[in-house]
Design a protein around this motif. Structure first.
Motif, mmCIF file in Angstrom:
data_model
loop_
_atom_site.group_PDB
_atom_site.id
_atom_site.type_symbol
_atom_site.label_atom_id
_atom_site.label_comp_id
_atom_site.label_asym_id
_atom_site.label_seq_id
_atom_site.Cartn_x
_atom_site.Cartn_y
_atom_site.Cartn_z
ATOM 1 N N THR A 109 -22.364 50.264 -28.369
ATOM 2 C CA THR A 109 -22.419 50.644 -29.781
ATOM 3 C C THR A 109 -23.774 50.305 -30.390
ATOM 4 O OG1 THR A 109 -20.112 49.939 -29.857
ATOM 5 C CG2 THR A 109 -21.161 50.395 -31.967
ATOM 6 N N HIS A 110 -24.245 49.089 -30.120
ATOM 7 C CA HIS A 110 -25.460 48.614 -30.779
ATOM 8 C C HIS A 110 -26.715 49.278 -30.242
ATOM 9 C CE1 HIS A 110 -22.438 45.657 -31.865
ATOM 10 N NE2 HIS A 110 -23.163 45.463 -32.953
ATOM 11 N N VAL A 111 -26.786 49.472 -28.933
ATOM 12 C CA VAL A 111 -27.959 50.124 -28.363
ATOM 13 C C VAL A 111 -28.012 51.576 -28.854
ATOM 14 C CG1 VAL A 111 -29.154 50.763 -26.226
ATOM 15 C CG2 VAL A 111 -28.006 48.553 -26.390
ATOM 16 N N LYS A 166 -27.959 36.221 -36.905
ATOM 17 C CA LYS A 166 -28.550 37.523 -36.595
ATOM 18 C C LYS A 166 -27.497 38.635 -36.710
ATOM 19 C CE LYS A 166 -32.406 37.728 -34.204
ATOM 20 N NZ LYS A 166 -33.277 37.426 -33.077
ATOM 21 N N CYS A 167 -26.303 38.349 -36.269
ATOM 22 C CA CYS A 167 -25.218 39.330 -36.369
ATOM 23 C C CYS A 167 -24.855 39.547 -37.834
ATOM 24 C CB CYS A 167 -23.958 38.870 -35.643
ATOM 25 S SG CYS A 167 -24.202 38.151 -34.022
ATOM 26 N N TRP A 168 -24.792 38.422 -38.557
ATOM 27 C CA TRP A 168 -24.289 38.473 -39.925
ATOM 28 C C TRP A 168 -25.240 39.197 -40.866
ATOM 29 C CZ3 TRP A 168 -19.659 38.513 -41.336
ATOM 30 C CH2 TRP A 168 -19.280 38.270 -42.654
ATOM 31 N N ALA A 169 -26.547 39.072 -40.596
ATOM 32 C CA ALA A 169 -27.540 39.735 -41.440
ATOM 33 C C ALA A 169 -27.206 41.220 -41.564
ATOM 34 C CB ALA A 169 -28.935 39.547 -40.842
ATOM 35 N N CYS A 170 -26.668 41.769 -40.526
ATOM 36 C CA CYS A 170 -26.311 43.182 -40.533
ATOM 37 C C CYS A 170 -24.846 43.355 -40.931
ATOM 38 C CB CYS A 170 -26.527 43.721 -39.127
ATOM 39 S SG CYS A 170 -27.077 45.399 -39.057
ATOM 40 N N HIS A 171 -23.992 42.551 -40.333
ATOM 41 C CA HIS A 171 -22.556 42.787 -40.502
ATOM 42 C C HIS A 171 -22.014 42.465 -41.881
ATOM 43 C CE1 HIS A 171 -20.911 44.569 -36.924
ATOM 44 N NE2 HIS A 171 -21.870 43.954 -36.250
ATOM 45 N N ASN A 172 -22.694 41.614 -42.628
ATOM 46 C CA ASN A 172 -22.169 41.339 -43.975
ATOM 47 C C ASN A 172 -22.366 42.550 -44.883
ATOM 48 O OD1 ASN A 172 -24.849 41.243 -44.652
ATOM 49 N ND2 ASN A 172 -24.767 39.256 -45.675
ATOM 50 N N SER A 224 -12.478 44.703 -41.994
ATOM 51 C CA SER A 224 -11.198 45.140 -41.448
ATOM 52 C C SER A 224 -11.062 44.975 -39.930
ATOM 53 C CB SER A 224 -10.971 46.609 -41.803
ATOM 54 O OG SER A 224 -12.036 47.391 -41.281
ATOM 55 N N SER A 225 -12.187 44.896 -39.216
ATOM 56 C CA SER A 225 -12.122 44.905 -37.755
ATOM 57 C C SER A 225 -11.590 43.595 -37.170
ATOM 58 C CB SER A 225 -13.519 45.187 -37.192
ATOM 59 O OG SER A 225 -13.562 44.855 -35.819
ATOM 60 N N ALA A 226 -10.578 43.722 -36.303
ATOM 61 C CA ALA A 226 -10.046 42.541 -35.622
ATOM 62 C C ALA A 226 -11.068 41.985 -34.634
ATOM 63 C CB ALA A 226 -8.757 42.890 -34.891
HETATM 64 C C1 HEC Z 1 -28.798 45.962 -36.975
HETATM 65 C C2 HEC Z 1 -27.407 45.894 -37.322
HETATM 66 C C3 HEC Z 1 -26.417 45.146 -36.435
HETATM 67 C C4 HEC Z 1 -26.564 43.935 -35.837
HETATM 68 C C5 HEC Z 1 -27.772 43.022 -35.854
HETATM 69 C C6 HEC Z 1 -25.307 43.648 -35.185
HETATM 70 N N1 HEC Z 1 -24.432 44.673 -35.363
HETATM 71 FE FE1 HEC Z 1 -22.509 44.798 -34.633
HETATM 72 N N2 HEC Z 1 -22.338 46.685 -35.357
HETATM 73 C C7 HEC Z 1 -23.282 47.317 -36.141
HETATM 74 C C8 HEC Z 1 -22.769 48.626 -36.518
HETATM 75 C C9 HEC Z 1 -23.485 49.643 -37.394
HETATM 76 C C10 HEC Z 1 -21.476 48.742 -35.933
HETATM 77 C C11 HEC Z 1 -20.509 49.911 -36.001
HETATM 78 C C12 HEC Z 1 -19.659 49.798 -37.236
HETATM 79 C C13 HEC Z 1 -18.718 50.970 -37.385
HETATM 80 O O1 HEC Z 1 -18.227 51.469 -36.368
HETATM 81 O O2 HEC Z 1 -18.472 51.320 -38.525
HETATM 82 C C14 HEC Z 1 -21.241 47.494 -35.198
HETATM 83 C C15 HEC Z 1 -20.079 47.225 -34.504
HETATM 84 C C16 HEC Z 1 -19.768 45.986 -33.951
HETATM 85 C C17 HEC Z 1 -18.518 45.652 -33.292
HETATM 86 C C18 HEC Z 1 -17.335 46.582 -33.086
HETATM 87 C C19 HEC Z 1 -16.383 46.504 -34.238
HETATM 88 C C20 HEC Z 1 -15.186 47.395 -34.052
HETATM 89 O O3 HEC Z 1 -14.124 47.062 -34.614
HETATM 90 O O4 HEC Z 1 -15.293 48.432 -33.380
HETATM 91 C C21 HEC Z 1 -18.600 44.335 -32.908
HETATM 92 C C22 HEC Z 1 -17.535 43.513 -32.201
HETATM 93 C C23 HEC Z 1 -19.916 43.853 -33.306
HETATM 94 N N3 HEC Z 1 -20.594 44.889 -33.932
HETATM 95 C C24 HEC Z 1 -20.382 42.574 -33.105
HETATM 96 C C25 HEC Z 1 -21.681 42.158 -33.350
HETATM 97 C C26 HEC Z 1 -22.210 40.859 -32.980
HETATM 98 C C27 HEC Z 1 -21.421 39.762 -32.320
HETATM 99 C C28 HEC Z 1 -23.520 40.853 -33.345
HETATM 100 C C29 HEC Z 1 -24.523 39.753 -33.107
HETATM 101 C C30 HEC Z 1 -24.746 39.388 -31.736
HETATM 102 C C31 HEC Z 1 -23.820 42.128 -33.949
HETATM 103 N N4 HEC Z 1 -22.679 42.899 -33.936
HETATM 104 C C32 HEC Z 1 -25.058 42.491 -34.485
HETATM 105 C C33 HEC Z 1 -24.505 46.820 -36.520
HETATM 106 C C34 HEC Z 1 -25.060 45.616 -36.127
#
Ligand code: HEC
Ligand code: HEC
Ligand code: HEC
Ligand code: HEC
Ligand code: HEC
Length: 184
Positions: A50-52, A78-84, A91-93
């Motif tokens: 997903t991320h790549v 690092k994760c939170w900077a984006c995910h918040n 909602s995601s489990a």
């Molecule tokens: C640059 C932004 C960014 C960063 C940094 C990032 N993510 Fe994400 N992540 C996303 C996006 C965008 C999605 C897809 C959300 C969607 O499907 O609506 C996602 C999806 C996910 C999902 C899947 C959620 C689901 O219910 O399908 C997981 C688990 C996840 N990220 C974990 C992490 C973790 C752990 C980190 C840190 C190591 C991280 N992410 C860092 C942007 C990021």
């Protein structure tokens, strides 16, 4: 009171209760055994794919790979900077453990999968400097959900590539196959 309880245990109803309690304990144990046998046991089932696909660079999350020996695994910050800022985070489990860790101020304990023993000196930097890309050693991470080691990182694997990399250059061959290059 206690005596009464033991008398009750001997009656049919008591025996059934003991049976039920035992079954509950046993199935709890079986469930625990089953869930702990699943691997790899990461704190979060992190999907590389997903991320790549979003175009996030490998080095954004593993900056040490070009700078030094260890690539490093990302902190929750690092994760939170984006995910918040992402709606799905609420909602995601799959992301619940990330929210919990942030709220509790705890760090995520990733389980490393790509490792060589301590007596081996591996440094990412000379490899990246020589133009090697991540994929050559780690496989195509853009297709991976939860990371697994794609190949055995043993001595033969290192040496094969070193011999190939040296080619006709004898001096380089000696350097790259010298025991002291990887063990000191
Ligand atoms: C640059 C932004 C960014 C960063 C940094 C990032 N993510 Fe994400 N992540 C996303 C996006 C965008 C999605 C897809 C959300 C969607 O499907 O609506 C996602 C999806 C996910 C999902 C899947 C959620 C689901 O219910 O399908 C997981 C688990 C996840 N990220 C974990 C992490 C973790 C752990 C980190 C840190 C190591 C991280 N992410 C860092 C942007 C990021
Ligand atoms: C959004 C952050 C993020 C991005 C982008 C990312 N990774 Fe990761 N990577 C992680 C996390 C978190 C782990 C630890 C969890 C796991 O192993 O699944 C990890 C683990 C790994 C591992 C396993 C190492 C180990 O021992 O745990 C390799 C190899 C790896 N990543 C390579 C890559 C490559 C190559 C790319 C680019 C194609 C990349 N990563 C992009 C976050 C990221
Ligand atoms: C020449 C092979 C090679 C290349 C190229 C390579 N790696 Fe590695 N990588 C390794 C080996 C070997 C280990 C195990 C190191 C150890 O245990 O000390 C490793 C470990 C890792 C880890 C585990 C965590 C850590 O800090 O060690 C991550 C993440 C990782 N590599 C990411 C990357 C990324 C991202 C790239 C591209 C920028 C990359 N690697 C390029 C061989 C390689
Ligand atoms: C895919 C090919 C490849 C693999 C696999 C590989 N290497 Fe290398 N390694 C190289 C290249 C290319 C260089 C840089 C050679 C040069 O100086 O031009 C290098 C350089 C090094 C150096 C630095 C040598 C110096 O100049 O001081 C060390 C140490 C090293 N590798 C250790 C390892 C270890 C340990 C492993 C296995 C865990 C490994 N390498 C696996 C290609 C590889
Ligand atoms: C290019 C890097 C590299 C070079 C050069 C190298 N080794 Fe190794 N060696 C490794 C790695 C990686 C391992 C870990 C093997 C594993 O986990 O299976 C290892 C493991 C070993 C072990 C432990 C074997 C075992 O089964 O646990 C011995 C002993 C050893 N090397 C000796 C040597 C000697 C002697 C030389 C010189 C002739 C040498 N190595 C050169 C990378 C190298």
């Amino acid at each position: 009171m206690v005596k009464k309880f033991f008398e009750w245990l001997k009656k049919p109803m008591g025996l059934i209760a003991v049976g039920i309690a035992f079954l509950a304990l046993f199935s709890g144990f079986a469930y625990w055994l089953n869930t702990t046998q699943q691997s790899p046991d990461q704190p979060i089932q992190f999907p590389h794919k997903t991320h790549v696909a979003f175009g996030i660079q490998c080095l954004y999350c593993h900056p040490g790979a070009s700078k030094g020996p260890a690539a490093g695994l990302p902190s929750q910050a690092k994760c939170w900077a984006c995910h918040n800022q992402i709606a799905k985070t609420q909602s995601s489990a799959l992301l619940a453990p990330l929210k919990d860790a942030v709220l509790a101020g705890e760090s995520l304990e990733w389980v490393p999968v790509a490792i060589v023993p301590d007596f081996v000196q591996f440094n990412h930097r000379p490899h990246i400097a020589a133009g090697r890309n991540c994929e050559e050693c780690h496989g195509d991470m853009s297709q991976v959900n939860v990371a697994e080691n794609p190949q055995v990182m043993n001595m033969g694997w290192c040496l094969n590539c070193h011999i190939e990399a040296a080619g006709e250059d004898q001096e380089k061959l000696i350097k790259l196959s010298d025991c002291g290059t990887c063990h000191y």
